[in-house]
Design a protein around this motif. Structure first.
Motif, PDB file in Angstrom:
ATOM      1  N   LEU A   1       0.833  -1.191   0.000  1.00  0.00           N
ATOM      2  CA  LEU A   1       0.000   0.000   0.000  1.00  0.00           C
ATOM      3  C   LEU A   1       0.876   1.253   0.000  1.00  0.00           C
ATOM      4  O   LEU A   1       1.730   1.431   0.855  1.00  0.00           O
ATOM      5  N   GLY A   2       0.689   2.092  -1.018  1.00  0.00           N
ATOM      6  CA  GLY A   2       1.451   3.331  -1.101  1.00  0.00           C
ATOM      7  C   GLY A   2       2.755   3.214  -1.860  1.00  0.00           C
ATOM      8  O   GLY A   2       3.442   4.213  -2.058  1.00  0.00           O
ATOM      9  N   ALA A   3       3.109   1.995  -2.282  1.00  0.00           N
ATOM     10  CA  ALA A   3       4.344   1.830  -3.052  1.00  0.00           C
ATOM     11  C   ALA A   3       4.218   2.571  -4.379  1.00  0.00           C
ATOM     12  O   ALA A   3       3.215   2.470  -5.076  1.00  0.00           O
ATOM     13  N   GLY A   4       5.247   3.338  -4.701  1.00  0.00           N
ATOM     14  CA  GLY A   4       5.218   4.111  -5.941  1.00  0.00           C
ATOM     15  C   GLY A   4       4.528   5.452  -5.812  1.00  0.00           C
ATOM     16  O   GLY A   4       4.355   6.167  -6.794  1.00  0.00           O
ATOM     17  N   PHE A   5       4.108   5.808  -4.592  1.00  0.00           N
ATOM     18  CA  PHE A   5       3.479   7.098  -4.338  1.00  0.00           C
ATOM     19  C   PHE A   5       4.427   8.013  -3.567  1.00  0.00           C
ATOM     20  O   PHE A   5       5.259   7.546  -2.798  1.00  0.00           O
ATOM     21  N   ASP A   6       4.263   9.313  -3.781  1.00  0.00           N
ATOM     22  CA  ASP A   6       4.942  10.329  -2.973  1.00  0.00           C
ATOM     23  C   ASP A   6       3.877  10.947  -2.084  1.00  0.00           C
ATOM     24  O   ASP A   6       2.942  11.607  -2.570  1.00  0.00           O
TER      25      ASP A   6
ATOM     26  N   ALA B   1      -3.200  13.532  -5.093  1.00  0.00           N
ATOM     27  CA  ALA B   1      -3.640  12.327  -5.801  1.00  0.00           C
ATOM     28  C   ALA B   1      -3.451  12.495  -7.303  1.00  0.00           C
ATOM     29  O   ALA B   1      -2.984  11.574  -7.988  1.00  0.00           O
ATOM     30  N   ARG B   2      -3.787  13.670  -7.827  1.00  0.00           N
ATOM     31  CA  ARG B   2      -3.645  13.918  -9.261  1.00  0.00           C
ATOM     32  C   ARG B   2      -2.172  13.799  -9.683  1.00  0.00           C
ATOM     33  O   ARG B   2      -1.852  13.185 -10.710  1.00  0.00           O
ATOM     34  N   GLU B   3      -1.279  14.387  -8.909  1.00  0.00           N
ATOM     35  CA  GLU B   3       0.155  14.322  -9.236  1.00  0.00           C
ATOM     36  C   GLU B   3       0.672  12.889  -9.137  1.00  0.00           C
ATOM     37  O   GLU B   3       1.516  12.461  -9.931  1.00  0.00           O
ATOM     38  N   ASN B   4       0.140  12.140  -8.187  1.00  0.00           N
ATOM     39  CA  ASN B   4       0.570  10.753  -8.031  1.00  0.00           C
ATOM     40  C   ASN B   4       0.060   9.854  -9.148  1.00  0.00           C
ATOM     41  O   ASN B   4       0.640   8.797  -9.394  1.00  0.00           O
ATOM     42  N   VAL B   5      -1.014  10.245  -9.797  1.00  0.00           N
ATOM     43  CA  VAL B   5      -1.473   9.497 -10.976  1.00  0.00           C
ATOM     44  C   VAL B   5      -0.349   9.436 -12.008  1.00  0.00           C
ATOM     45  O   VAL B   5      -0.043   8.381 -12.570  1.00  0.00           O
ATOM     46  N   TYR B   6       0.311  10.574 -12.226  1.00  0.00           N
ATOM     47  CA  TYR B   6       1.370  10.642 -13.240  1.00  0.00           C
ATOM     48  C   TYR B   6       2.660  10.003 -12.737  1.00  0.00           C
ATOM     49  O   TYR B   6       3.383   9.356 -13.508  1.00  0.00           O
TER      50      TYR B   6
ATOM     51  N   ASN C   1       2.960   7.510 -10.287  1.00  0.00           N
ATOM     52  CA  ASN C   1       2.777   6.064 -10.185  1.00  0.00           C
ATOM     53  C   ASN C   1       2.529   5.443 -11.554  1.00  0.00           C
ATOM     54  O   ASN C   1       3.023   4.348 -11.851  1.00  0.00           O
ATOM     55  N   GLY C   2       1.774   6.153 -12.386  1.00  0.00           N
ATOM     56  CA  GLY C   2       1.505   5.637 -13.736  1.00  0.00           C
ATOM     57  C   GLY C   2       2.759   5.491 -14.571  1.00  0.00           C
ATOM     58  O   GLY C   2       2.921   4.523 -15.329  1.00  0.00           O
ATOM     59  N   SER C   3       3.695   6.444 -14.413  1.00  0.00           N
ATOM     60  CA  SER C   3       4.954   6.363 -15.169  1.00  0.00           C
ATOM     61  C   SER C   3       5.792   5.179 -14.699  1.00  0.00           C
ATOM     62  O   SER C   3       6.469   4.521 -15.506  1.00  0.00           O
ATOM     63  N   ILE C   4       5.735   4.880 -13.397  1.00  0.00           N
ATOM     64  CA  ILE C   4       6.453   3.721 -12.865  1.00  0.00           C
ATOM     65  C   ILE C   4       5.897   2.435 -13.461  1.00  0.00           C
ATOM     66  O   ILE C   4       6.639   1.484 -13.739  1.00  0.00           O
ATOM     67  N   LEU C   5       4.575   2.413 -13.694  1.00  0.00           N
ATOM     68  CA  LEU C   5       3.933   1.232 -14.286  1.00  0.00           C
ATOM     69  C   LEU C   5       4.113   1.167 -15.795  1.00  0.00           C
ATOM     70  O   LEU C   5       3.689   0.201 -16.430  1.00  0.00           O
ATOM     71  N   GLY C   6       4.733   2.207 -16.359  1.00  0.00           N
ATOM     72  CA  GLY C   6       5.047   2.177 -17.789  1.00  0.00           C
ATOM     73  C   GLY C   6       4.081   2.919 -18.687  1.00  0.00           C
ATOM     74  O   GLY C   6       4.168   2.825 -19.913  1.00  0.00           O
TER      75      GLY C   6
END
Length: 243
Positions: free
Chosen positions: A98-103, A108-113, A115-120
């Motif tokens: 839970l929370g891995a890949g998040f700052d 939440a909006r900024e974390n979409v980009y 975390n999404g970039s980490i997922l490719g």
């Protein structure tokens, strides 16, 4: 098309449990150089072998400390096994911690980009899916709030919404569905079933046998790092319940 999407071949992993309390990296390096660090060797997994076919839904079950989460991390590429080989084929969407890949300081909006970039996912892909992520996560009033103010359930909503905006070849879920309210859990179950119908392979860890039976057709039972059973969910769950 590759029929086998996950192949685990004779996988073992060892951790070192250090006996000394080390308060800093400098102290650790000094003790290591002087060979004053003593530790116990702990095998978290031993000689694990199995294959998973495309479209299968497989649960890893077992008591705390059995090695379930460690095995998921090896399959996801987060950990490297001490011995053995893991082969995966296709895209992987891991939801392991839970929370891995998040700052936590970002919204939440900024974390979409992030975390999404980490997922490719590309920025343009995420921009197209931003509204869908917002709608699925139901974070309407909190999308521009730093997630350090979120509950664990809200973080789980955001993480699941990002990881499943596209249909991955392999979806890895570790206890995430145990967080949050019942309605959102059912919403996640529905999306998982939709992905399974499109050929996604699911690797699922949960302490809820009811969830396992609802979602997975096959289960692998681990105990103290060893594989005890691999078969139909109902049969393996009975073995687990009798332990």
């Amino acid at each position: 098309m590759q029929d086998t999407v996950v192949r685990v071949n004779d996988v073992s992993i060892q951790f070192r449990l250090y006996k000394e309390n080390v308060d800093s990296l400098k102290e650790y390096l000094i003790k290591k150089f002087k060979q004053k660090l003593t530790y116990d060797e702990f095998w978290a997994l031993r000689n694990i072998n199995f294959e998973i076919k495309r479209g299968e839904s497989v649960a890893l079950i077992g008591k705390n400390g059995s090695g379930k989460s460690t095995l998921l991390k090896i399959i996801a590429g987060v950990l490297k096994p001490t011995k053995g080989v893991v082969q995966t084929y296709g895209t992987i969407a891991p939801m392991i911690e839970l929370g891995a890949g998040f700052d936590m300081d970002l919204t939440a909006r900024e974390n979409v980009y992030l975390n999404g970039s980490i997922l490719g996912y590309s920025k343009s892909e995420l921009r197209k899916q931003e509204e869908n992520i917002l709608e699925f996560s139901e974070l309407y009033d909190f999308f521009d709030v730093p997630i350090k103010n979120f509950s664990s359930g809200m973080i789980a909503r955001l993480g699941f919404a990002i990881a499943t905006i596209y249909t991955p070849d392999i979806l890895i879920v570790d206890e995430i569905l145990s967080v949050g309210d019942y309605n959102f859990q059912q919403k996640c179950h529905k999306r998982i079933q939709e992905m399974l119908s499109k050929g996604t392979t699911l690797l699922f860890v949960s302490h809820s046998i009811e969830q396992v039976k609802e979602i997975c057709d096959r289960a692998i039972l681990l105990s103290h790092g060893e594989m005890l059973a691999d078969g139909k969910t109902e049969e393996v769950s009975e073995i687990y319940s009798s332990m």
